[in-house]
Design a protein around this motif. Structure first.
Motif, PDB file in Angstrom:
ATOM      1  N   GLU A  68       0.941  -1.139  -0.011  1.00  0.00           N
ATOM      2  CA  GLU A  68       0.203   0.036  -0.164  1.00  0.00           C
ATOM      3  C   GLU A  68       0.717   1.159  -0.091  1.00  0.00           C
ATOM      4  OE1 GLU A  68       0.545  -1.160   4.305  1.00  0.00           O
ATOM      5  OE2 GLU A  68      -0.047  -2.091   2.561  1.00  0.00           O
ATOM      6  N   ASN A  69       2.124   1.231   0.453  1.00  0.00           N
ATOM      7  CA  ASN A  69       2.993   2.367   0.392  1.00  0.00           C
ATOM      8  C   ASN A  69       3.773   2.411  -0.841  1.00  0.00           C
ATOM      9  OD1 ASN A  69       2.024   3.031   3.287  1.00  0.00           O
ATOM     10  ND2 ASN A  69       3.586   1.543   3.937  1.00  0.00           N
ATOM     11  N   GLY A  70       3.610   1.586  -1.912  1.00  0.00           N
ATOM     12  CA  GLY A  70       4.530   1.499  -2.994  1.00  0.00           C
ATOM     13  C   GLY A  70       5.773   0.850  -3.020  1.00  0.00           C
ATOM     14  N   GLN A  71       5.894   0.074  -1.737  1.00  0.00           N
ATOM     15  CA  GLN A  71       7.284  -0.510  -1.524  1.00  0.00           C
ATOM     16  C   GLN A  71       7.086  -1.862  -2.263  1.00  0.00           C
ATOM     17  OE1 GLN A  71       9.843   1.049  -0.113  1.00  0.00           O
ATOM     18  NE2 GLN A  71       8.724   2.965  -0.301  1.00  0.00           N
ATOM     19  N   TYR A  72       8.372  -2.315  -2.897  1.00  0.00           N
ATOM     20  CA  TYR A  72       8.536  -3.700  -2.943  1.00  0.00           C
ATOM     21  C   TYR A  72       8.986  -4.698  -1.830  1.00  0.00           C
ATOM     22  CZ  TYR A  72       8.488  -2.136  -7.917  1.00  0.00           C
ATOM     23  OH  TYR A  72       7.922  -1.739  -9.140  1.00  0.00           O
ATOM     24  N   PRO A  73       8.840  -5.821  -1.870  1.00  0.00           N
ATOM     25  CA  PRO A  73       9.204  -6.813  -0.785  1.00  0.00           C
ATOM     26  C   PRO A  73      10.673  -6.508  -0.551  1.00  0.00           C
ATOM     27  CG  PRO A  73       8.368  -7.967  -2.817  1.00  0.00           C
ATOM     28  CD  PRO A  73       8.199  -6.608  -2.941  1.00  0.00           C
ATOM     29  N   VAL A  74      11.075  -7.007   0.661  1.00  0.00           N
ATOM     30  CA  VAL A  74      12.698  -6.681   0.920  1.00  0.00           C
ATOM     31  C   VAL A  74      13.300  -7.984   0.465  1.00  0.00           C
ATOM     32  CG1 VAL A  74      12.208  -5.823   3.268  1.00  0.00           C
ATOM     33  CG2 VAL A  74      12.201  -8.164   3.084  1.00  0.00           C
ATOM     34  N   TRP A  75      12.625  -8.865   0.194  1.00  0.00           N
ATOM     35  CA  TRP A  75      13.420 -10.132  -0.649  1.00  0.00           C
ATOM     36  C   TRP A  75      13.693  -9.763  -2.183  1.00  0.00           C
ATOM     37  CZ3 TRP A  75      10.778 -11.852  -4.722  1.00  0.00           C
ATOM     38  CH2 TRP A  75       9.338 -11.695  -4.595  1.00  0.00           C
ATOM     39  N   MET A  76      13.019  -8.937  -2.819  1.00  0.00           N
ATOM     40  CA  MET A  76      13.228  -8.740  -4.111  1.00  0.00           C
ATOM     41  C   MET A  76      14.571  -7.740  -4.519  1.00  0.00           C
ATOM     42  SD  MET A  76      10.405  -6.961  -6.874  1.00  0.00           S
ATOM     43  CE  MET A  76       9.373  -8.232  -6.597  1.00  0.00           C
ATOM     44  N   SER A  77      15.300  -8.135  -5.376  1.00  0.00           N
ATOM     45  CA  SER A  77      16.441  -7.354  -5.781  1.00  0.00           C
ATOM     46  C   SER A  77      16.191  -6.018  -6.768  1.00  0.00           C
ATOM     47  CB  SER A  77      17.277  -8.094  -6.668  1.00  0.00           C
ATOM     48  OG  SER A  77      16.697  -8.495  -7.879  1.00  0.00           O
ATOM     49  N   GLN A  78      17.140  -5.087  -6.472  1.00  0.00           N
ATOM     50  CA  GLN A  78      16.981  -4.026  -7.004  1.00  0.00           C
ATOM     51  C   GLN A  78      16.701  -4.144  -8.587  1.00  0.00           C
ATOM     52  OE1 GLN A  78      16.448  -1.019  -5.400  1.00  0.00           O
ATOM     53  NE2 GLN A  78      16.658  -2.275  -3.806  1.00  0.00           N
ATOM     54  N   ARG A  79      17.446  -5.256  -9.068  1.00  0.00           N
ATOM     55  CA  ARG A  79      17.103  -5.358 -10.711  1.00  0.00           C
ATOM     56  C   ARG A  79      15.829  -5.602 -10.860  1.00  0.00           C
ATOM     57  NH1 ARG A  79      21.679  -8.958 -13.035  1.00  0.00           N
ATOM     58  NH2 ARG A  79      22.847  -6.915 -12.753  1.00  0.00           N
ATOM     59  N   GLN A  80      15.109  -6.727  -9.797  1.00  0.00           N
ATOM     60  CA  GLN A  80      13.744  -7.006 -10.501  1.00  0.00           C
ATOM     61  C   GLN A  80      12.862  -6.048 -10.200  1.00  0.00           C
ATOM     62  OE1 GLN A  80      13.724 -10.234  -7.392  1.00  0.00           O
ATOM     63  NE2 GLN A  80      13.154 -11.858  -8.919  1.00  0.00           N
ATOM     64  N   ALA A  81      13.061  -5.121  -9.111  1.00  0.00           N
ATOM     65  CA  ALA A  81      12.090  -3.989  -8.983  1.00  0.00           C
ATOM     66  C   ALA A  81      12.148  -2.973 -10.194  1.00  0.00           C
ATOM     67  CB  ALA A  81      12.657  -3.312  -7.628  1.00  0.00           C
ATOM     68  N   LYS A  82      13.576  -2.906 -10.466  1.00  0.00           N
ATOM     69  CA  LYS A  82      13.655  -1.997 -11.825  1.00  0.00           C
ATOM     70  C   LYS A  82      13.012  -2.389 -13.042  1.00  0.00           C
ATOM     71  CE  LYS A  82      17.250   0.759 -14.223  1.00  0.00           C
ATOM     72  NZ  LYS A  82      18.699   0.738 -14.202  1.00  0.00           N
ATOM     73  N   LYS A  83      12.850  -3.484 -13.234  1.00  0.00           N
ATOM     74  CA  LYS A  83      12.416  -4.367 -14.272  1.00  0.00           C
ATOM     75  C   LYS A  83      10.861  -4.309 -14.342  1.00  0.00           C
ATOM     76  CE  LYS A  83      12.412  -8.741 -16.805  1.00  0.00           C
ATOM     77  NZ  LYS A  83      12.915 -10.413 -16.693  1.00  0.00           N
ATOM     78  N   LEU A  84      10.402  -4.543 -13.121  1.00  0.00           N
ATOM     79  CA  LEU A  84       8.776  -4.514 -12.799  1.00  0.00           C
ATOM     80  C   LEU A  84       8.399  -3.071 -12.985  1.00  0.00           C
ATOM     81  CD1 LEU A  84       8.010  -6.752  -9.648  1.00  0.00           C
ATOM     82  CD2 LEU A  84       7.528  -7.121 -12.215  1.00  0.00           C
ATOM     83  N   LYS A  85       9.177  -2.091 -12.597  1.00  0.00           N
ATOM     84  CA  LYS A  85       8.816  -0.556 -12.655  1.00  0.00           C
ATOM     85  C   LYS A  85       8.632  -0.380 -14.192  1.00  0.00           C
ATOM     86  CE  LYS A  85      10.381   4.077 -11.125  1.00  0.00           C
ATOM     87  NZ  LYS A  85      11.203   4.885 -10.511  1.00  0.00           N
ATOM     88  N   GLY A  86       9.708  -0.806 -14.872  1.00  0.00           N
ATOM     89  CA  GLY A  86       9.739  -0.494 -16.432  1.00  0.00           C
ATOM     90  C   GLY A  86       8.450  -0.962 -17.051  1.00  0.00           C
ATOM     91  N   LYS A  87       8.080  -2.247 -16.738  1.00  0.00           N
ATOM     92  CA  LYS A  87       6.837  -2.707 -17.330  1.00  0.00           C
ATOM     93  C   LYS A  87       5.828  -1.764 -16.833  1.00  0.00           C
ATOM     94  CE  LYS A  87       7.963  -7.583 -17.618  1.00  0.00           C
ATOM     95  NZ  LYS A  87       7.898  -8.759 -16.899  1.00  0.00           N
ATOM     96  N   ARG A  88       5.507  -1.344 -15.517  1.00  0.00           N
ATOM     97  CA  ARG A  88       4.789  -0.613 -15.534  1.00  0.00           C
ATOM     98  C   ARG A  88       4.596   0.658 -15.943  1.00  0.00           C
ATOM     99  NH1 ARG A  88       5.307  -0.196  -9.579  1.00  0.00           N
ATOM    100  NH2 ARG A  88       6.062   1.937 -10.038  1.00  0.00           N
ATOM    101  N   MET A  89       5.515   1.132 -16.279  1.00  0.00           N
ATOM    102  CA  MET A  89       5.535   2.713 -16.669  1.00  0.00           C
ATOM    103  C   MET A  89       5.438   2.580 -18.036  1.00  0.00           C
ATOM    104  SD  MET A  89       6.248   4.895 -14.310  1.00  0.00           S
ATOM    105  CE  MET A  89       6.380   4.728 -12.719  1.00  0.00           C
ATOM    106  N   SER A  90       5.877   1.638 -18.945  1.00  0.00           N
ATOM    107  CA  SER A  90       5.693   1.282 -20.335  1.00  0.00           C
ATOM    108  C   SER A  90       4.231   1.124 -20.598  1.00  0.00           C
ATOM    109  CB  SER A  90       6.326   0.213 -20.909  1.00  0.00           C
ATOM    110  OG  SER A  90       5.750  -0.771 -20.489  1.00  0.00           O
ATOM    111  N   LYS A  91       3.495   0.552 -19.797  1.00  0.00           N
ATOM    112  CA  LYS A  91       1.859   0.266 -20.032  1.00  0.00           C
ATOM    113  C   LYS A  91       1.372   1.892 -19.419  1.00  0.00           C
ATOM    114  CE  LYS A  91       1.578  -4.287 -18.766  1.00  0.00           C
ATOM    115  NZ  LYS A  91       1.242  -5.433 -18.014  1.00  0.00           N
TER     116      LYS A  91
END
Length: 127
Positions: free
Chosen positions: A90-113
């Motif tokens: 709810e705060n827009g945070q990724y889980p602690v176990w997720m790497s920065q590279r994975q978070a960046k990839k998901l963010k890129g997918k979200r922004m492109s959509k």
């Protein structure tokens, strides 16, 4: 490396030292446990140092714990406030176990959509 003459000699000397010190060590251990003539430890002295619990009490406690676990049916506390697709809470945070590279990839997918630029091909050499 453990086959050199020096290491063989060291192992031999350590073994002899253990043989020589074993009776002293056993006497010291018995004295520390404060064994009496029968070979049983005096529980009054031990109870001052540690809590003595019988095996039956431990088994009963384990049975009670297992009954409580069955009542809860072993459900894990899952994070229900997290979006399953974006992995954001709810705060827009990724889980602690997720790497920065994975978070960046998901963010890129979200922004492109969001921007609608997801259909463009990237510039560069096509192999």
């Amino acid at each position: 490396m453990a086959k050199s003459l020096r290491s063989k000699w060291k192992r031999k000397m350590r073994a002899e030292k253990r043989k020589k010190n074993a009776p002293k060590e056993l006497a010291r251990l018995k004295q520390a446990l404060n064994l009496d003539k029968k070979g049983e430890a005096v529980m009054a002295d031990v109870q001052e140092i540690a809590t003595v619990v019988t095996a039956d009490e431990i088994k009963k406690q384990k049975d009670v714990d297992m009954a409580e676990m069955e009542g809860a049916e072993g459900q894990m506390d899952l994070d229900g406030k997290r979006n399953k697709k974006t992995q954001l809470d709810e705060n827009g945070q990724y889980p602690v176990w997720m790497s920065q590279r994975q978070a960046k990839k998901l963010k890129g997918k979200r922004m492109s959509k969001k921007s609608g630029k997801g259909n463009k091909k990237k510039k560069g050499i096509a192999w």
